[in-house]
Structures are given as C-alpha cells and as structure tokens.
Design a protein around this motif. Sequence first.
Motif, PDB file in Angstrom:
ATOM      1  N   ASP A  87       0.721  -1.408   0.063  1.00 10.67           N
ATOM      2  CA  ASP A  87      -0.103   0.048   0.015  1.00 10.67           C
ATOM      3  C   ASP A  87       0.904   1.110   0.019  1.00 10.67           C
ATOM      4  OD1 ASP A  87      -2.836   1.199   2.062  1.00 10.67           O
ATOM      5  OD2 ASP A  87      -2.214   1.210  -0.096  1.00 10.67           O
ATOM      6  N   VAL A  88       0.838   1.978  -1.070  1.00 11.06           N
ATOM      7  CA  VAL A  88       1.593   3.319  -1.084  1.00 11.06           C
ATOM      8  C   VAL A  88       1.314   4.275   0.074  1.00 11.06           C
ATOM      9  CG1 VAL A  88       1.685   3.164  -3.809  1.00 11.06           C
ATOM     10  CG2 VAL A  88      -0.367   4.434  -2.592  1.00 11.06           C
ATOM     11  N   LYS A  89       2.498   5.050   0.491  1.00  9.09           N
ATOM     12  CA  LYS A  89       2.171   5.894   1.735  1.00  9.09           C
ATOM     13  C   LYS A  89       2.871   7.137   1.403  1.00  9.09           C
ATOM     14  CE  LYS A  89       0.494   3.826   5.805  1.00  9.09           C
ATOM     15  NZ  LYS A  89      -0.731   4.701   5.461  1.00  9.09           N
ATOM     16  N   VAL A  90       2.094   8.202   1.879  1.00  5.84           N
ATOM     17  CA  VAL A  90       2.693   9.313   2.276  1.00  5.84           C
ATOM     18  C   VAL A  90       2.465   9.829   3.659  1.00  5.84           C
ATOM     19  CG1 VAL A  90       2.960  11.841   1.484  1.00  5.84           C
ATOM     20  CG2 VAL A  90       2.694  10.112  -0.189  1.00  5.84           C
ATOM     21  N   THR A  91       3.560  10.037   4.346  1.00  5.00           N
ATOM     22  CA  THR A  91       3.393  10.131   6.141  1.00  5.00           C
ATOM     23  C   THR A  91       3.837  11.610   6.438  1.00  5.00           C
ATOM     24  OG1 THR A  91       3.559   7.602   6.165  1.00  5.00           O
ATOM     25  CG2 THR A  91       3.749   9.072   8.092  1.00  5.00           C
ATOM     26  N   GLN A  92       2.835  12.122   7.035  1.00  3.87           N
ATOM     27  CA  GLN A  92       3.239  13.346   7.637  1.00  3.87           C
ATOM     28  C   GLN A  92       3.438  13.287   9.121  1.00  3.87           C
ATOM     29  OE1 GLN A  92       0.536  15.775   4.569  1.00  3.87           O
ATOM     30  NE2 GLN A  92       1.252  17.039   6.265  1.00  3.87           N
ATOM     31  N   SER A  93       4.459  14.029   9.628  1.00  2.00           N
ATOM     32  CA  SER A  93       5.015  13.577  10.939  1.00  2.00           C
ATOM     33  C   SER A  93       4.033  14.016  12.021  1.00  2.00           C
ATOM     34  CB  SER A  93       6.343  14.240  11.383  1.00  2.00           C
ATOM     35  OG  SER A  93       6.410  15.613  11.093  1.00  2.00           O
ATOM     36  N   SER A  94       3.157  14.865  11.744  1.00  2.00           N
ATOM     37  CA  SER A  94       2.347  15.210  12.897  1.00  2.00           C
ATOM     38  C   SER A  94       1.004  15.512  12.303  1.00  2.00           C
ATOM     39  CB  SER A  94       2.763  16.487  13.544  1.00  2.00           C
ATOM     40  OG  SER A  94       3.986  16.364  14.157  1.00  2.00           O
ATOM     41  N   ARG A  95       0.071  15.194  12.965  1.00  2.00           N
ATOM     42  CA  ARG A  95      -1.471  15.583  12.581  1.00  2.00           C
ATOM     43  C   ARG A  95      -1.956  17.051  12.978  1.00  2.00           C
ATOM     44  NH1 ARG A  95      -5.194  11.892  11.058  1.00  2.00           N
ATOM     45  NH2 ARG A  95      -6.215  13.708  10.402  1.00  2.00           N
ATOM     46  N   TYR A  96      -1.332  17.416  14.269  1.00  2.00           N
ATOM     47  CA  TYR A  96      -1.720  18.605  14.931  1.00  2.00           C
ATOM     48  C   TYR A  96      -0.408  19.077  15.564  1.00  2.00           C
ATOM     49  CZ  TYR A  96      -6.305  16.730  14.461  1.00  2.00           C
ATOM     50  OH  TYR A  96      -7.796  16.283  14.081  1.00  2.00           O
ATOM     51  N   LEU A  97      -0.178  20.337  15.457  1.00  2.00           N
ATOM     52  CA  LEU A  97       0.960  21.187  16.009  1.00  2.00           C
ATOM     53  C   LEU A  97       0.140  22.393  16.426  1.00  2.00           C
ATOM     54  CD1 LEU A  97       4.018  20.880  13.617  1.00  2.00           C
ATOM     55  CD2 LEU A  97       3.704  19.983  15.997  1.00  2.00           C
ATOM     56  N   VAL A  98       0.586  22.891  17.486  1.00  2.00           N
ATOM     57  CA  VAL A  98       0.535  24.282  17.946  1.00  2.00           C
ATOM     58  C   VAL A  98       2.014  24.888  18.319  1.00  2.00           C
ATOM     59  CG1 VAL A  98      -0.456  25.754  19.899  1.00  2.00           C
ATOM     60  CG2 VAL A  98      -1.480  23.622  19.194  1.00  2.00           C
ATOM     61  N   LYS A  99       2.402  25.945  17.712  1.00  2.00           N
ATOM     62  CA  LYS A  99       3.523  26.764  17.833  1.00  2.00           C
ATOM     63  C   LYS A  99       3.351  28.092  18.302  1.00  2.00           C
ATOM     64  CE  LYS A  99       5.992  23.289  16.594  1.00  2.00           C
ATOM     65  NZ  LYS A  99       7.056  22.689  17.815  1.00  2.00           N
ATOM     66  N   ARG A 100       4.535  28.756  18.643  1.00  2.00           N
ATOM     67  CA  ARG A 100       4.298  30.350  19.147  1.00  2.00           C
ATOM     68  C   ARG A 100       4.751  31.144  18.073  1.00  2.00           C
ATOM     69  NH1 ARG A 100       2.684  30.882  24.191  1.00  2.00           N
ATOM     70  NH2 ARG A 100       2.897  29.201  25.796  1.00  2.00           N
TER      71      ARG A 100
ATOM     72  N   VAL B 108       7.413  11.934   4.573  1.00  2.00           N
ATOM     73  CA  VAL B 108       8.080  10.627   4.040  1.00  2.00           C
ATOM     74  C   VAL B 108       7.545  10.208   3.095  1.00  2.00           C
ATOM     75  CG1 VAL B 108       9.421   8.742   4.653  1.00  2.00           C
ATOM     76  CG2 VAL B 108       9.586  10.559   5.970  1.00  2.00           C
ATOM     77  N   GLN B 109       7.691   9.666   1.812  1.00  2.00           N
ATOM     78  CA  GLN B 109       7.131   8.907   0.947  1.00  2.00           C
ATOM     79  C   GLN B 109       7.621   7.520   0.892  1.00  2.00           C
ATOM     80  OE1 GLN B 109       8.209   8.322  -2.386  1.00  2.00           O
ATOM     81  NE2 GLN B 109       9.470  10.056  -2.890  1.00  2.00           N
TER      82      GLN B 109
ATOM     83  N   CYS C 143       1.221  17.395   2.280  1.00  3.13           N
ATOM     84  CA  CYS C 143       2.238  16.944   1.472  1.00  3.13           C
ATOM     85  C   CYS C 143       1.698  15.885   0.519  1.00  3.13           C
ATOM     86  CB  CYS C 143       3.231  16.103   2.219  1.00  3.13           C
ATOM     87  SG  CYS C 143       4.754  15.604   1.397  1.00  3.13           S
ATOM     88  N   ALA C 144       2.513  15.964  -0.682  1.00  6.03           N
ATOM     89  CA  ALA C 144       2.135  15.035  -1.839  1.00  6.03           C
ATOM     90  C   ALA C 144       3.293  14.394  -2.497  1.00  6.03           C
ATOM     91  CB  ALA C 144       1.157  15.641  -2.884  1.00  6.03           C
ATOM     92  N   SER C 145       3.162  13.502  -3.283  1.00  6.26           N
ATOM     93  CA  SER C 145       4.266  12.958  -4.058  1.00  6.26           C
ATOM     94  C   SER C 145       3.654  12.400  -5.481  1.00  6.26           C
ATOM     95  CB  SER C 145       5.235  11.780  -3.368  1.00  6.26           C
ATOM     96  OG  SER C 145       4.463  10.644  -3.373  1.00  6.26           O
TER      97      SER C 145
END
Lengths: 114, 115
Positions: free
Chosen positions: A1-14, A24-25, A91-93
């Motif tokens: 199964d092909v995959k593109v993975t983003q490290s975080s679903r949610y981020l809160v930054k200042r 990563v793909q 992100c996409a590839s």
Amino acid sequence: DVKVTQSSRYLVKRTGEKVFLECVQDMDHENMFWYRQDPGLGLRLIYFSYDVKMKEKGDIPEGYSVSREKKERFSLILESASTNQTSMYLCASSPPVVGNTEAFFGQGTRLTVV
Amino acid sequence: AQKVTQAQTEISVVEKEDVTLDCVYETRDTTYYLFWYKQPPSGELVFLIRRNSFDEQNEISGRYSWNFQKSTSSFNFTITASQVVDSAVYFCALTLYSSASKIIFGSGTRLSIRP
C-alpha cells in the motif's frame, strides 16, 4: 500500500518559532509537493521538488523554505512562524510526469500559530 | 492563465438523492489532464479519476459518473443514490502537459449527505 506520511497531525507553535513539517514517501517518487489548504481557497502550492536537493517555488512561497536531502523526505520550514500561517498543510508525491498519474497525499498537518 | 472554478461551496442533500458537483476549467493549452479528488474528514486526499484532454468519453464507476465536455470546459461529477459515506470535500484539479509538475486545484465543494 503506497504511503505518504506526515510527521504530525496537529501542531501548536508560538509566534516567531522555527517550525519543521516533515513528509516521507515510500513510493520512490521523484516529485514531492507542499500545499496549504484554507477554507474557500482550495489547495495552494507552496514549494515542490523534482529531485534531491532540487526545488521550485510555488504560488505562495513567502515565509517558507524547504529541504530535500533524501529522495523520500521533503521538509517544509517556517522560518519564523506567524499567526497568518495557521492552516492545514498537505504533502504529496508523484512520479515525474504528474499528468500521467495521480499525486498521492499525506493525511495533513493542522498547524496553529498562537 | 489556468484556473479551476468550483462554484458550489457547499451542498447538502438527503441520503439517496442524486447530486452533481460542477467543475469549470480555463486553459489555452491543448494537452492537459483533469482530476477529481475526495477529502474525507480524516484529511487525506483520495484520487477518484483522471481524464486527459483527448478523451471526452464519460466514465461511470459504480454510483459515480463523470461528464467531460470540452465545448463548455466542464468536468462535472455526479453521485447517484448518495450515501452518508460520500460526505467529504471534493476537489477538481487541472495539470498541463507543458508544466506537468504543477497541479491547479479548485476551491473545493463540501458535500454533506443527511441520513
């Protein structure tokens, strides 16, 4: 199964922080993309890369930079986060010629800058 | 300039109704590709269909069908007998052969199917 993975679903930054979004793909694709998604505006291209260490600006590159040191990994960097960069980032590839095949997307990172 | 317009921002229908999502595109290029993607609440865009500019055949896949008309620069998407699982944001997109790495997206249509 092909995959593109983003490290975080949610981020809160200042405000003012340097922020790294990682993607990563596992399909050995040459092309990788970073999009920003905002309500009513669809997906807007920030940067894309067609090879290791190669990159091109998209439609809204201001305030962002990217890094592609390895074929499978494409990082989006917010040099100094601002509240107007609060958004969903996708992100996409794809293989080299996008038209002959579809792009594959990650699940998105919802970034909130406070 | 290239552009994709999805005039319907939001659509809400009752389950089992048919619904059509409109997509109008603009380009002067003669070779291009059109796409539809679905974005469910999980966030990941899922590819539905691709059409090249030389293939005006309509396509049917189960409850989904697509109507490509070059004369009106439209690539509309119809869901027959809609189901709650069809609720999502749908994007129409355009890629030109001359700039194959750039995908131009419409603004999306949020489809809600009520039980």
